[in-house]
Design a protein around this motif. Structure first.
Motif, PDB file in Angstrom:
ATOM      1  N   SER A   1     -18.221 -27.690 -46.856  1.00  0.00           N
ATOM      2  CA  SER A   1     -18.471 -27.105 -48.178  1.00  0.00           C
ATOM      3  C   SER A   1     -19.044 -25.691 -48.076  1.00  0.00           C
ATOM      4  O   SER A   1     -18.689 -24.821 -48.878  1.00  0.00           O
ATOM      5  CB  SER A   1     -19.413 -27.997 -48.991  1.00  0.00           C
ATOM      6  OG  SER A   1     -20.674 -28.073 -48.367  1.00  0.00           O
ATOM      7  N   GLU A   2     -19.893 -25.436 -47.098  1.00  0.00           N
ATOM      8  CA  GLU A   2     -20.523 -24.122 -46.973  1.00  0.00           C
ATOM      9  C   GLU A   2     -19.850 -23.226 -45.938  1.00  0.00           C
ATOM     10  O   GLU A   2     -20.102 -22.026 -45.897  1.00  0.00           O
ATOM     11  CB  GLU A   2     -22.003 -24.291 -46.606  1.00  0.00           C
ATOM     12  CG  GLU A   2     -22.794 -25.050 -47.664  1.00  0.00           C
ATOM     13  CD  GLU A   2     -24.187 -25.396 -47.202  1.00  0.00           C
ATOM     14  OE1 GLU A   2     -24.587 -24.957 -46.105  1.00  0.00           O
ATOM     15  OE2 GLU A   2     -24.881 -26.110 -47.935  1.00  0.00           O
ATOM     16  N   GLY A   3     -18.991 -23.788 -45.100  1.00  0.00           N
ATOM     17  CA  GLY A   3     -18.340 -23.028 -44.034  1.00  0.00           C
ATOM     18  C   GLY A   3     -17.467 -21.887 -44.520  1.00  0.00           C
ATOM     19  O   GLY A   3     -17.603 -20.753 -44.039  1.00  0.00           O
ATOM     20  N   PRO A   4     -16.556 -22.128 -45.478  1.00  0.00           N
ATOM     21  CA  PRO A   4     -15.719 -21.020 -45.951  1.00  0.00           C
ATOM     22  C   PRO A   4     -16.524 -19.871 -46.562  1.00  0.00           C
ATOM     23  O   PRO A   4     -16.190 -18.704 -46.368  1.00  0.00           O
ATOM     24  CB  PRO A   4     -14.819 -21.678 -47.005  1.00  0.00           C
ATOM     25  CG  PRO A   4     -14.751 -23.111 -46.589  1.00  0.00           C
ATOM     26  CD  PRO A   4     -16.103 -23.410 -46.010  1.00  0.00           C
ATOM     27  N   GLY A   5     -17.595 -20.184 -47.265  1.00  0.00           N
ATOM     28  CA  GLY A   5     -18.452 -19.130 -47.815  1.00  0.00           C
ATOM     29  C   GLY A   5     -19.138 -18.327 -46.724  1.00  0.00           C
ATOM     30  O   GLY A   5     -19.253 -17.100 -46.816  1.00  0.00           O
ATOM     31  N   TYR A   6     -19.566 -19.017 -45.683  1.00  0.00           N
ATOM     32  CA  TYR A   6     -20.204 -18.327 -44.561  1.00  0.00           C
ATOM     33  C   TYR A   6     -19.213 -17.403 -43.864  1.00  0.00           C
ATOM     34  O   TYR A   6     -19.556 -16.281 -43.497  1.00  0.00           O
ATOM     35  CB  TYR A   6     -20.766 -19.351 -43.567  1.00  0.00           C
ATOM     36  CG  TYR A   6     -21.396 -18.715 -42.362  1.00  0.00           C
ATOM     37  CD1 TYR A   6     -22.671 -18.168 -42.440  1.00  0.00           C
ATOM     38  CD2 TYR A   6     -20.715 -18.625 -41.150  1.00  0.00           C
ATOM     39  CE1 TYR A   6     -23.257 -17.557 -41.337  1.00  0.00           C
ATOM     40  CE2 TYR A   6     -21.283 -18.020 -40.050  1.00  0.00           C
ATOM     41  CZ  TYR A   6     -22.562 -17.492 -40.147  1.00  0.00           C
ATOM     42  OH  TYR A   6     -23.122 -16.887 -39.060  1.00  0.00           O
TER      43      TYR A   6
ATOM     44  N   PRO B   1     -17.212 -12.149 -41.644  1.00  0.00           N
ATOM     45  CA  PRO B   1     -15.830 -12.281 -41.174  1.00  0.00           C
ATOM     46  C   PRO B   1     -15.702 -12.291 -39.652  1.00  0.00           C
ATOM     47  O   PRO B   1     -14.714 -12.793 -39.123  1.00  0.00           O
ATOM     48  CB  PRO B   1     -15.120 -11.075 -41.779  1.00  0.00           C
ATOM     49  CG  PRO B   1     -16.166 -10.183 -42.301  1.00  0.00           C
ATOM     50  CD  PRO B   1     -17.425 -10.954 -42.422  1.00  0.00           C
ATOM     51  N   LYS B   2     -16.689 -11.785 -38.963  1.00  0.00           N
ATOM     52  CA  LYS B   2     -16.652 -11.776 -37.506  1.00  0.00           C
ATOM     53  C   LYS B   2     -16.648 -13.195 -36.940  1.00  0.00           C
ATOM     54  O   LYS B   2     -16.075 -13.448 -35.886  1.00  0.00           O
ATOM     55  CB  LYS B   2     -17.864 -10.994 -37.001  1.00  0.00           C
ATOM     56  CG  LYS B   2     -17.754 -10.520 -35.606  1.00  0.00           C
ATOM     57  CD  LYS B   2     -18.917  -9.606 -35.290  1.00  0.00           C
ATOM     58  CE  LYS B   2     -18.831  -9.156 -33.864  1.00  0.00           C
ATOM     59  NZ  LYS B   2     -19.896  -8.279 -33.481  1.00  0.00           N
ATOM     60  N   SER B   3     -17.246 -14.130 -37.642  1.00  0.00           N
ATOM     61  CA  SER B   3     -17.280 -15.505 -37.154  1.00  0.00           C
ATOM     62  C   SER B   3     -15.906 -16.164 -37.191  1.00  0.00           C
ATOM     63  O   SER B   3     -15.674 -17.145 -36.490  1.00  0.00           O
ATOM     64  CB  SER B   3     -18.279 -16.325 -37.967  1.00  0.00           C
ATOM     65  OG  SER B   3     -17.885 -16.360 -39.328  1.00  0.00           O
ATOM     66  N   GLY B   4     -14.988 -15.636 -37.985  1.00  0.00           N
ATOM     67  CA  GLY B   4     -13.635 -16.167 -38.006  1.00  0.00           C
ATOM     68  C   GLY B   4     -12.945 -16.009 -36.660  1.00  0.00           C
ATOM     69  O   GLY B   4     -12.132 -16.855 -36.263  1.00  0.00           O
ATOM     70  N   TYR B   5     -13.257 -14.922 -35.959  1.00  0.00           N
ATOM     71  CA  TYR B   5     -12.686 -14.729 -34.628  1.00  0.00           C
ATOM     72  C   TYR B   5     -13.138 -15.824 -33.664  1.00  0.00           C
ATOM     73  O   TYR B   5     -12.378 -16.261 -32.811  1.00  0.00           O
ATOM     74  CB  TYR B   5     -13.057 -13.359 -34.063  1.00  0.00           C
ATOM     75  CG  TYR B   5     -12.410 -12.215 -34.787  1.00  0.00           C
ATOM     76  CD1 TYR B   5     -11.030 -12.123 -34.912  1.00  0.00           C
ATOM     77  CD2 TYR B   5     -13.182 -11.209 -35.360  1.00  0.00           C
ATOM     78  CE1 TYR B   5     -10.441 -11.072 -35.580  1.00  0.00           C
ATOM     79  CE2 TYR B   5     -12.600 -10.150 -36.027  1.00  0.00           C
ATOM     80  CZ  TYR B   5     -11.224 -10.089 -36.137  1.00  0.00           C
ATOM     81  OH  TYR B   5     -10.641  -9.058 -36.802  1.00  0.00           O
ATOM     82  N   LEU B   6     -14.385 -16.256 -33.810  1.00  0.00           N
ATOM     83  CA  LEU B   6     -14.874 -17.336 -32.949  1.00  0.00           C
ATOM     84  C   LEU B   6     -14.141 -18.636 -33.225  1.00  0.00           C
ATOM     85  O   LEU B   6     -13.845 -19.403 -32.296  1.00  0.00           O
ATOM     86  CB  LEU B   6     -16.378 -17.519 -33.134  1.00  0.00           C
ATOM     87  CG  LEU B   6     -17.250 -16.378 -32.629  1.00  0.00           C
ATOM     88  CD1 LEU B   6     -18.716 -16.659 -32.940  1.00  0.00           C
ATOM     89  CD2 LEU B   6     -17.046 -16.176 -31.143  1.00  0.00           C
ATOM     90  N   VAL B   7     -13.830 -18.898 -34.489  1.00  0.00           N
ATOM     91  CA  VAL B   7     -13.072 -20.100 -34.847  1.00  0.00           C
ATOM     92  C   VAL B   7     -11.677 -20.030 -34.227  1.00  0.00           C
ATOM     93  O   VAL B   7     -11.176 -21.005 -33.666  1.00  0.00           O
ATOM     94  CB  VAL B   7     -13.011 -20.266 -36.382  1.00  0.00           C
ATOM     95  CG1 VAL B   7     -12.076 -21.393 -36.774  1.00  0.00           C
ATOM     96  CG2 VAL B   7     -14.392 -20.485 -36.957  1.00  0.00           C
ATOM     97  N   VAL B   8     -11.048 -18.853 -34.324  1.00  0.00           N
ATOM     98  CA  VAL B   8      -9.714 -18.669 -33.739  1.00  0.00           C
ATOM     99  C   VAL B   8      -9.765 -18.868 -32.226  1.00  0.00           C
ATOM    100  O   VAL B   8      -8.903 -19.541 -31.648  1.00  0.00           O
ATOM    101  CB  VAL B   8      -9.159 -17.271 -34.099  1.00  0.00           C
ATOM    102  CG1 VAL B   8      -7.922 -16.948 -33.291  1.00  0.00           C
ATOM    103  CG2 VAL B   8      -8.869 -17.189 -35.579  1.00  0.00           C
TER     104      VAL B   8
ATOM    105  N   ALA C   1     -10.977 -11.992 -28.689  1.00  0.00           N
ATOM    106  CA  ALA C   1     -12.295 -11.624 -28.139  1.00  0.00           C
ATOM    107  C   ALA C   1     -12.527 -10.121 -28.257  1.00  0.00           C
ATOM    108  O   ALA C   1     -13.640  -9.683 -28.596  1.00  0.00           O
ATOM    109  CB  ALA C   1     -12.409 -12.073 -26.686  1.00  0.00           C
ATOM    110  N   TYR C   2     -11.479  -9.339 -28.003  1.00  0.00           N
ATOM    111  CA  TYR C   2     -11.600  -7.884 -28.156  1.00  0.00           C
ATOM    112  C   TYR C   2     -11.939  -7.523 -29.602  1.00  0.00           C
ATOM    113  O   TYR C   2     -12.829  -6.707 -29.850  1.00  0.00           O
ATOM    114  CB  TYR C   2     -10.297  -7.213 -27.725  1.00  0.00           C
ATOM    115  CG  TYR C   2     -10.260  -5.738 -28.040  1.00  0.00           C
ATOM    116  CD1 TYR C   2     -10.957  -4.832 -27.251  1.00  0.00           C
ATOM    117  CD2 TYR C   2      -9.543  -5.247 -29.119  1.00  0.00           C
ATOM    118  CE1 TYR C   2     -10.936  -3.466 -27.537  1.00  0.00           C
ATOM    119  CE2 TYR C   2      -9.512  -3.903 -29.413  1.00  0.00           C
ATOM    120  CZ  TYR C   2     -10.203  -3.015 -28.630  1.00  0.00           C
ATOM    121  OH  TYR C   2     -10.196  -1.681 -28.900  1.00  0.00           O
ATOM    122  N   LEU C   3     -11.234  -8.135 -30.547  1.00  0.00           N
ATOM    123  CA  LEU C   3     -11.512  -7.857 -31.961  1.00  0.00           C
ATOM    124  C   LEU C   3     -12.910  -8.332 -32.359  1.00  0.00           C
ATOM    125  O   LEU C   3     -13.571  -7.692 -33.172  1.00  0.00           O
ATOM    126  CB  LEU C   3     -10.455  -8.528 -32.844  1.00  0.00           C
ATOM    127  CG  LEU C   3      -9.067  -7.925 -32.753  1.00  0.00           C
ATOM    128  CD1 LEU C   3      -8.058  -8.777 -33.514  1.00  0.00           C
ATOM    129  CD2 LEU C   3      -9.059  -6.494 -33.280  1.00  0.00           C
TER     130      LEU C   3
END
Length: 94
Positions: A16-21, A26-33, A88-90
């Motif tokens: 529930s709170e993950g997409p808002g975070y 947005p940098k954390s999206g790279y970690l998910v990828v 990782a570069y991004l």
């Protein structure tokens, strides 16, 4: 049974709170990828068939038939490693 409730509550908070975070950071999206790609790479390395079989995909089946399972897994692994390095570069660049 209390530990199951704690796990369930934690999972509900994450979803529930993950997409808002991720929108706020947005940098954390790279970690998910990177995490998803690492799971895919582990699957290729451990010969999990779902990581490289392409049901219904003519192009994927063509390369799988041409290279064989081991060759196809190798080159797909190279592509996944390049995608991990790019992510990782991004992550570090932005």
């Amino acid at each position: 049974m209390e530990w199951i409730n704690k796990i369930w509550t934690t999972l509900q908070q994450i979803f529930s709170e993950g997409p808002g975070y991720i929108k706020e950071n947005p940098k954390s999206g790279y970690l998910v990828v990177i995490l998803i790609l690492l799971v895919w790479l582990a699957g290729l390395r451990l010969d999990w068939k779902w990581t490289y079989t392409r049901p219904g995909s003519w192009g994927g089946n063509f390369w799988l038939d041409l290279l064989g399972p081991n060759g196809f897994r190798f080159w797909l692994g190279v592509i996944v490693v390049l995608a991990i390095l790019l992510s990782a570069y991004l992550f570090f660049k932005t």
